[in-house]
Write an enzyme that holds these catalytic residues in place. Structure first.
Site, PDB file in Angstrom:
ATOM      1  CB  ALA A 329      -0.958   0.134   0.933  1.00 10.76           C
ATOM      2  N   PRO A 330       0.367   2.363  -0.799  1.00 16.96           N
ATOM      3  CG  PRO A 330      -0.439   3.406  -2.530  1.00 16.96           C
ATOM      4  CD  PRO A 330      -0.730   2.298  -1.763  1.00 16.96           C
ATOM      5  N   GLY A 331       2.143   4.890   1.054  1.00 15.16           N
ATOM      6  CA  GLY A 331       2.407   5.737   2.254  1.00 15.16           C
ATOM      7  C   GLY A 331       3.505   5.027   3.045  1.00 15.16           C
ATOM      8  CB  ILE A 332       4.963   6.381   6.314  1.00 17.26           C
ATOM      9  CG1 ILE A 332       4.987   7.824   5.697  1.00 17.26           C
ATOM     10  CG2 ILE A 332       5.925   5.878   7.258  1.00 17.26           C
ATOM     11  CD1 ILE A 332       4.956   8.751   6.818  1.00 17.26           C
ATOM     12  N   GLY A 334       4.316   0.981   8.259  1.00 17.56           N
ATOM     13  CA  GLY A 334       4.042   0.989   9.632  1.00 17.56           C
ATOM     14  C   GLY A 334       5.239  -0.210  10.208  1.00 17.56           C
ATOM     15  CG  MET A 335       8.087   0.980  13.137  1.00 16.90           C
ATOM     16  SD  MET A 335       8.895   1.476  14.542  1.00 16.90           S
ATOM     17  CE  MET A 335       7.528   2.499  15.341  1.00 16.90           C
ATOM     18  CG  ASP A 385     -16.218  -2.413  11.732  1.00 19.77           C
ATOM     19  OD1 ASP A 385     -15.462  -3.062  12.773  1.00 19.77           O
ATOM     20  OD2 ASP A 385     -17.259  -3.139  11.455  1.00 19.77           O
TER      21      ASP A 385
END
Length: 587
Positions: A329-332, A334-335, A385
């Site tokens: 997925a595009p974007g930063i 996650g850890m 949700d």
């Protein structure tokens, strides 16, 4: 292929036992939903919240009970595949005159997949497609309520009929001034249509249709229906609340589809509604909100397991009619979660990683517990949700190589190669939104201002619901198509009442002041709101808007004050509509 003959004498009894399990589930589900009326009348808000959370657990409890009964009484682990097909055929026969056949089919699936290996999860053994129609089901027992009531007013009697509609729900608490509130409703309706009700041209079929149960959630009850006039249909919902004096008021009227979409949003807690024929409610609501998928309507009604089943059917159909590939997925990144999507499908898929770099200190079970907390909590329109699935088989050929590499690197325990399929053992699915950090980077000054104000409002709504988001970075929030800001990263959330909000102590000396290290003690649940600024407000344009509207979020007293009110038993109002729409403010 189905068997030609029904030869196994156990098959019918297994099918009946399975249906007995579902009927017990829906009876308990409906009792809990019907009891919401008494809790609303008594202003038992804590009881309402507890009931909403407990009701979510009913389904899995009944599924586990049914699976155990089938093993103990019928030794179903020894049933042949031919016999399982016979069980399904008998079950279909038992659903012929059932009032909740689609839910009973989903229950059959849930019990069966507990007993069979996933290689049997196909239409011969479970309901991949529905087998019993839900069209035109109606409760015809003597004295039973219809799904909706129809009223036939004239222009002159509209006020009287609306008063009668409200009285027909027999709420055991007086209204402050129902006539005044109905006048507000009629005035708002005239504004929606563009001319006063007294000037309407009424067609032969002019009527008001109202669903027979109120929709209860948190501190509100919602009367839902539509006005039909010729070829024109106007959906509506009236919000009924407890007024300042403890008597009831109609707080607002919603007449636009977009307003109802927000009322029934995927970011809000499930309603409690007393329904004998849920498919008829869904069909009625689909007429009011044609853009809302049936899966989300079932979810909103508290029937999230069937909503999840419908979603998976829609997902399989989408895969058959698309050709793009699953991607990171595009974007930063996650850890804690590896997130991927299918560009043509408006959802994201989240898999818990096997390990987490410092400073994250958590476990898979703790993360799953956070997501369950959100599922059972009041989401106040600010937490998305999630649909949770186990052992989902994806077509391996549809995965971009980079995504497969990421899954094998970060989530090896969660994936399994099975021929042409890639099986993911545990996955969360959420509606896709524009990450707030990307929205702020790409937005116009006007969009940025609105989004920053919304971000602060989202946090304050979460605070009112006893939720501390934990990680408040922009990347953990998304923007919906209605411009609402919604939180979607739950691995660090805590109950507000479990946190200790503190001010940063003044430095003891010049050495403390110049030090890059923390010079004061920090407990595991300590939070220092004034330290949020450097992480959030590096952009001057963002900082200006934030400080104008939400500077109090950087003050420990704001958080601690809300915490103390919640501990004292106060339940905050969080409205699923704009404050300026409230009649008390518009008068």
């Amino acid at each position: 292929m189905f068997p030609h003959r029904l030869t196994d004498t156990r098959a019918f009894d297994v099918a009946q036992a399975m249906l007995d399990g579902f009927n017990r589930h829906y009876r308990l589900f409906r009792e809990a939903s019907a009891a919401a009326k008494a809790r609303f009348e008594a202003a038992d808000w804590h009881g309402q919240q507890r009931a909403q959370a407990l009701r979510i657990q009913f389904y899995d409890q009944r599924v586990a009970e049914s699976a155990q009964r089938l093993r103990e009484e019928f030794d179903v682990d020894t049933l042949s595949m031919d016999s399982w097909q016979q069980v399904k055929l008998h079950y279909i026969g038992l659903l012929t005159n059932h009032h909740q056949p689609e839910l009973a089919e989903t229950f059959f699936n849930s019990v069966t997949v507990k007993l069979l290996h996933r290689s049997y999860f196909r239409n011969d053994f479970i309901f991949v497609r529905p087998a019993v129609s839900t069209e035109y089901i109606e409760d015809e027992q003597p004295g039973a309520l219809p799904t909706y009531r129809a009223y036939y007013p004239t222009r002159e009697t509209m006020r009287e009929v609306l008063i009668r509609i409200v009285h027909n729900f027999q709420l055991k608490r007086e209204f402050e001034d129902l006539g005044r509130d109905v006048d507000h409703v009629l005035r708002a309706l005239g504004e929606r249509i563009g001319l006063p009700v007294a000037e309407w041209t009424l067609r032969a079929n002019f009527q008001i249709q109202v669903l027979s149960s109120l929709f209860y959630r948190n501190k509100g009850a919602y009367l839902v229906g539509k006005i039909v006039n010729g070829y024109t249909e106007v959906p509506f919902a009236l919000a009924i609340l407890h007024g300042d004096a403890g008597r009831l008021v109609i707080d607002t009227a919603m007449f636009h589809e977009d307003e109802l979409l927000i009322l029934f949003s995927f970011a809000r807690a499930y309603f409690m509604v007393d329904m004998e024929v849920p498919s008829a409610y869904v069909q009625f609501l689909r007429g009011l909100m044609p853009r809302k998928p049936r899966t989300e309507i079932y979810n909103a009604l508290g029937l999230q397991k069937h909503g999840k089943n419908l979603f998976y059917r829609d997902f399989l159909a989408h895969q058959r009619h698309s050709s793009d590939q699953f991607r990171i997925a595009p974007g930063i990144k996650g850890m804690v979660m590896l997130v991927f999507d299918l560009p043509s499908f408006p959802y994201v898929f989240k898999v818990i990683k096997d390990f987490y770099p410092p400073p994250k200190e958590t476990t898979r079970e703790q993360i799953k517990a956070k997501y369950l907390l959100v599922k059972q909590h009041d989401r106040v329109g600010r937490m998305a949700d999630t649909l949770e699935y186990s052992n989902v088989a994806f077509p391996r050929a549809r995965f971009e190589p980079a995504l497969i590499d990421e899954l094998k690197r970060y989530c090896p325990s969660q994936i399994e190669d099975d021929g042409d399929a890639l099986v993911i053992r545990h996955v969360y699915i959420e509606r896709r939104m524009i990450p707030l950090n990307i929205f702020l980077h790409e937005g116009t000054p006007e969009q940025i201002e609105k989004a920053v104000v919304e971000y602060g409002n989202a946090i304050k709504d979460l605070v009112a619901a006893n939720i501390f988001p934990g990680d408040m970075l922009w990347k953990n929030f998304g923007v919906t198509r209605h411009g609402k800001v919604v939180f979607y990263d739950y691995d660090e959330i805590e109950y507000l009442t479990d946190c200790n909000f503190r001010r940063v102590p003044p430095p003891r000396n010049e050495e403390d002041e110049m030090s890059g290290e923390v010079w004061y003690s920090v407990g595991p649940k300590d939070v220092f709101p004034e330290t949020f600024g450097p992480f959030l407000l590096g952009n001057p344009a963002v900082r200006e808007v934030f400080m104008k509207h939400h500077a109090d979020l950087l003050d420990a007293d704001f958080w601690q004050g809300h915490k103390e009110r919640i501990l004292a038993g106060h339940v905050h109002d969080v409205f699923p509509y704009e404050p300026h729409k409230r009649f008390g403010h518009a008068a």
